[in-house]
Design an enzyme around this catalytic site. Structure first.
Site, PDB file in Angstrom:
ATOM      1  N   GLU A 133       5.717  99.986  19.549  1.00  0.00           N
ATOM      2  CA  GLU A 133       5.718 101.401  19.937  1.00  0.00           C
ATOM      3  C   GLU A 133       6.324 102.291  18.841  1.00  0.00           C
ATOM      4  OE1 GLU A 133       6.430 103.736  24.084  1.00  0.00           O
ATOM      5  OE2 GLU A 133       8.097 102.514  23.394  1.00  0.00           O
ATOM      6  N   ALA A 274      15.082  97.724  24.420  1.00  0.00           N
ATOM      7  CA  ALA A 274      14.087  96.808  24.989  1.00  0.00           C
ATOM      8  C   ALA A 274      12.726  97.477  24.903  1.00  0.00           C
ATOM      9  CB  ALA A 274      14.434  96.467  26.438  1.00  0.00           C
ATOM     10  N   MET A 275      11.670  96.707  25.221  1.00  0.00           N
ATOM     11  CA  MET A 275      10.301  97.218  25.200  1.00  0.00           C
ATOM     12  C   MET A 275       9.516  96.608  26.335  1.00  0.00           C
ATOM     13  SD  MET A 275       8.255  99.292  23.778  1.00  0.00           S
ATOM     14  CE  MET A 275       6.600  99.607  24.387  1.00  0.00           C
ATOM     15  N   ASN A 277       6.600  95.541  27.213  1.00  0.00           N
ATOM     16  CA  ASN A 277       5.333  94.820  27.109  1.00  0.00           C
ATOM     17  C   ASN A 277       5.032  94.110  28.427  1.00  0.00           C
ATOM     18  OD1 ASN A 277       5.654  95.338  24.201  1.00  0.00           O
ATOM     19  ND2 ASN A 277       7.093  93.629  24.275  1.00  0.00           N
ATOM     20  N   HIS A 307      14.900  99.446  34.008  1.00  0.00           N
ATOM     21  CA  HIS A 307      14.137 100.479  33.302  1.00  0.00           C
ATOM     22  C   HIS A 307      12.813  99.897  32.808  1.00  0.00           C
ATOM     23  CE1 HIS A 307      13.916 103.937  30.290  1.00  0.00           C
ATOM     24  NE2 HIS A 307      13.048 103.071  29.794  1.00  0.00           N
ATOM     25  N   GLU A 308      12.883  98.739  32.159  1.00  0.00           N
ATOM     26  CA  GLU A 308      11.658  98.126  31.628  1.00  0.00           C
ATOM     27  C   GLU A 308      10.743  97.680  32.761  1.00  0.00           C
ATOM     28  OE1 GLU A 308      11.226  98.617  28.519  1.00  0.00           O
ATOM     29  OE2 GLU A 308      13.306  99.286  28.336  1.00  0.00           O
ATOM     30  N   HIS A 311       8.638 100.402  34.063  1.00  0.00           N
ATOM     31  CA  HIS A 311       7.513 100.676  33.161  1.00  0.00           C
ATOM     32  C   HIS A 311       6.267  99.869  33.506  1.00  0.00           C
ATOM     33  CE1 HIS A 311       8.884 103.506  30.230  1.00  0.00           C
ATOM     34  NE2 HIS A 311       9.855 102.764  29.760  1.00  0.00           N
TER      35      HIS A 311
END
Length: 862
Positions: A133, A274-275, A277, A307-308, A311
């Site tokens: 990202e 974090a991300m 995916n 939070h992730e 998403h």
């Protein structure tokens, strides 16, 4: 590089032309175990099936790679030298239906962008992971790098045998000869695809749920980290929070988790927290704790996990059309992460942390010259990269928190449910969300959106009160103000709390409360008229709205005298935050804020608030205190920290927090001697466990004061020769008060790209230390000479680290401000993102000068 910075206009035109049906990506990363130049690149072969709305038209695919071996479009071989310019592959004479095949040599990353390669210094093992990202998947495979061209992805990864290899989908059958093929995903955007590969330590679990219609859902869970961290990995707690989050989101979203498995990888040298995916979430490995940490650290990790997870629905299932509406995923994830944390986990004080930490980040960002509406104007990818900021995340989340109070929780959640069902696997804009929320709430949200999402800036809210002869309130109103640069006044739903002592020496408690809708410059609160005089009036009690809180004179006097007596932890956190805002705005002298911390921080029960107070006190000391007062203020701050360290309960979170704070502010010989004693074991404080992480915390100030040389730091590394130890070592080395040391650090970060992203970050963190202004002064002009070249030659992540981290804010002088202004005037055509970073740093410096003037004026008063 030309073409690297994709514009919104280019993306819109390509999005108009193309629809993508499928990606098939094959990566061969066996070269990761090679030595020297052979370990620089890996093979990437991508097949893209897509349609074109205008046959015969031309477009381009994105790829950042050292070399392209072959390009085939619809069976026609294209000359890579003719169609590939290093960033884009030109595609002309498109058919209605197309097949593009690109075979390339892509580069492993050392900056955390693309496919990052890490060699563990502890055991020599190699670990890979991806981070994309907003637009770095094109460093790993050819694609159409924009969020609205979603498609199913099928990944195949050939890796050294014995490695753990993960992607978004579950592995399809057993690996053969190191070849791992993964199930095809649902349609997702390029930037959330992922690959993780290496000899990771992997722990598994599962989540099961039976729905009301008796259907069952099972989600395989995985958690992984480097082998060297396995002994510290508390995967059970990670899984506990994960399952609590999945329960919460299934309870409220009415849309089963759509991506099959749920792996969570804790990876080294990660740039972000974090991300998201889908099916393969990545986290920075610092969330695996090598020593004792406070409960605030576990709360922070839980918040990031949730939070992730939010998403998966907000961002992955439904994705913004372009980065203008980045807030559609980040604001929602920030809000829902805190909401889930409070409602579903042991961290029930999450809204205090949100008010204390997240909103402070938002208030700072919203007062910078680069402030922008929550829904922003993102012209290109560089704009997008910089808009992962306190406005997009925390202000947007705060605005959503107020929206919930405005429309009601059930209407808000029903809106989310309709949003997912209506737009699943698609892309949306602001209007799509407002439409469903208007349906479920029955309210016209256009005016609310204009006020809160489409204008920038933060309002301040100040109580105005008068009393009669019997000390009863005759009138209480709220004054709303805005900065001249962003004059919009907004509607606020706020609670106003009145506080007083029940007895002379008792706690300050709330005895009256009223909710009111603030609109315009002045709003009366008639419900509180006639009540006895309060000692404290708290506007925005319970933190319902987003705005800077101010105090009337009587309330401010109460806080100066009795802040520690305020019983409610949320009210106390809000008052601390408001006092910090006054200090940053140059309305309260830094010496007064430091005095409040010295007198009352020891009574703070919320460990996260206490840690914030320590951070803010250190910032006030270094940036906002008048130079002539700083030495005395530092001594008093250290004395107070040591007193609280000795008073803290042995072995408690508070004891550890005060120990870290004391080490950070220790400056006089006696204090530094105690720090040295705690490190070498000749001094002890009952209950304080000086573990390896705390040892590094104690060593850094000793290095910065010239009391720990290279040999001492090397000896500490010998005790902890790990990836974490190497980062600490580099930071301590850069902290030493030597001209040669500073020059070496500068050369390593600015003039060379040999260091990885993590070691660049560590070097920058150690470079500028309190009290080293004379050593650092020569680097102010060198900074302005170097930054445009650094921005041009280095990756955007490293460029941001250098431009932000080495800005000469250690030299809080008008000459530094003038140098920044001169650079901005002479570089009006520099990259807008670079100019924004300099402008933000310049604004922080100007704020520090105003605050120092305020502090100096207070010191001059008789």
């Amino acid at each position: 590089m030309p073409g690297e910075n994709l514009s919104r206009d280019e993306a819109q035109e390509r999005g108009r032309l193309l629809s993508v049906d499928a990606y098939d990506v094959a990566l061969d990363v066996r070269s990761a175990l090679a030595q020297g130049a052979d370990a620089d690149t890996f093979r990437s072969r991508t097949t893209i099936r897509f349609r074109c709305a205008e046959p015969g038209a031309a477009t381009f695919a994105d790829l950042l790679a050292p070399a392209v071996t072959a390009v085939t479009l619809n069976g026609r071989e294209l000359d890579p030298a003719a169609v590939f310019d290093g960033t884009r592959i030109t595609l002309d004479a498109l058919a209605a239906e197309n097949v593009l095949v690109v075979d390339a040599q892509c580069a492993y990353s050392r900056t955390g962008e693309g496919l990052h390669r890490f060699v563990d210094p502890e055991d020599g093992e190699v670990y890979l992971y991806t981070q994309y990202e907003p637009a770095d998947s094109r460093r790993v495979f050819a694609n159409f790098e924009q969020p609205d061209l979603k498609a199913p992805f099928t990944f195949e990864v050939t890796a050294p045998e014995g490695w753990v290899v993960l992607s978004n989908g579950a592995q399809d059958g057993a690996a053969e000869g190191g070849r791992h093929r993964f199930a095809t995903t649902r349609p997702i955007s390029t930037y959330i695809t992922a690959v993780v590969a290496g000899p990771y330590h992997y722990v598994s679990d599962s989540y099961r749920r039976t729905f009301e219609d008796s259907t069952e859902l099972e989600i395989p869970l995985g958690a992984l980290c480097r082998k060297g961290l396995a002994k510290h990995f508390d995967a059970d707690d990670v899984f506990t929070v994960t399952k609590q989050g999945l329960d919460f989101f299934h309870d409220h979203f009415d849309f089963p988790y759509p991506f099959g498995k749920y792996d969570q990888a804790f990876v080294p040298e990660y740039n972000l927290g974090a991300m998201e995916n889908p099916g393969c979430v990545t986290f920075r490995e610092e969330f695996i704790f090598r020593g004792k940490v406070t409960e605030a650290s576990y709360e922070r990790r839980a918040n990031v996990i949730l939070h992730e997870m939010a998403h998966m629905w907000f961002g992955d299932l439904v994705t913004m059309q372009w980065w203008d509406d980045l807030w559609l995923k980040e604001s929602y994830a920030d809000f829902m992460g805190a909401f889930a944390q409070v409602e579903a986990t042991r961290f029930t004080d999450g809204w205090i942390t949100f008010a204390n930490r997240r909103k402070s980040w938002a208030y700072r960002a919203d007062q910078l010259p680069s402030t922008h509406p929550v829904t922003a104007d993102i012209r290109d990818l560089e704009d997008a990269k910089l808009n992962f900021d306190g406005i997009t995340y925390a202000k947007g989340a705060a605005v959503l928190k107020q929206l919930v109070a405005y429309v009601g929780q059930e209407a808000f959640l029903e809106g989310a449910r309709r949003y997912f069902k209506r737009h699943a696997y698609g892309n949306t804009r602001l209007t799509d969300l407002l439409t469903v929320l208007e349906e479920t709430s029955g309210r016209d949200l256009a005016e609310w959106s204009r006020a809160w999402l489409e204008t920038a800036g933060v309002n301040s809210l100040t109580p105005q009160v008068t009393y009669d002869a019997q000390d009863r309130i005759t009138e209480l109103g709220i004054l709303q103000e805005a900065a001249p640069s962003h004059p919009a006044l907004r509607p606020h739903r706020v609670a106003v709390g009145l506080y007083r002592r029940q007895e002379a020496d008792s706690a300050l408690v709330r005895y009256a409360r009223a909710e009111v809708d603030v609109s315009g410059p002045h709003t009366a609160v008639p419900e509180l008229a006639g009540l006895e005089r309060p000692e404290l009036i708290l506007v925005n009690d319970e933190d319902l709205t987003y705005g800077k809180v101010r105090f009337d004179e009587g309330s401010l006097a109460t806080l100066r005298a009795r802040l520690g007596d305020l019983a409610d932890p949320m009210a106390r956190a809000l008052c601390w935050a408001a006092l910090w805002g006054l200090t940053r705005d140059g309305l309260m002298p830094a010496r007064d804020y430091l005095d409040l911390v010295r007198r009352f921080a020891g009574r703070e029960t919320d460990i996260g608030v206490l840690q914030s107070l320590h951070d803010q006190a250190q910032a006030a000391l270094q940036h906002y205190a008048a130079p002539e007062h700083r030495e005395r203020a530092a001594r008093e701050l250290a004395e107070g920290a040591l007193r609280q360290l000795r008073l803290a309960e042995p072995g408690s979170d508070h004891q550890l927090t005060w120990a870290r704070h004391f080490a950070a502010v220790a400056a006089v010989p006696a204090d530094l001697q105690l720090v040295q004693g705690l490190l070498d074991g000749t001094a002890k404080i009952d209950g304080l466990d000086v573990d390896q992480e705390l040892r590094w915390t104690l060593l850094e100030p000793l290095a910065a004061h010239g009391l720990a040389d290279e040999a001492v730091i090397a000896a500490e590394l010998a005790r902890d020769d790990t990836a974490s130890g190497r980062r600490h070592q580099v930071r301590c080395l850069a902290a030493r008060p030597s001209a040669e040391v500073k020059e070496q650090a500068w050369q390593q970060v600015v003039e060379s790209d040999a260091l990885s992203n993590a070691l660049v970050e560590a070097t920058i963190a150690g470079f500028a230390q309190p009290g080293q202004q004379e050593l650092l002064a020569p680097y102010a002009p060198r900074y302005f000479e170097a930054i445009e070249r650094v921005w041009r030659e280095r990756s955007i992540e490293i460029g941001m680290d250098v431009v932000r981290g080495l800005f000469p804010d250690w030299l809080v002088e008008h000459s530094t401000l003038e140098a920044a202004d001169r650079w901005l005037a002479e570089h009006d055509r520099a990259a807008p993102a670079l100019r924004r970073l300099v402008l933000e740093n310049r604004d922080d410096l100007a704020r520090a000068l105003r605050a120092q003037a305020c502090d100096a004026a207070a010191g001059a008063r008789p």
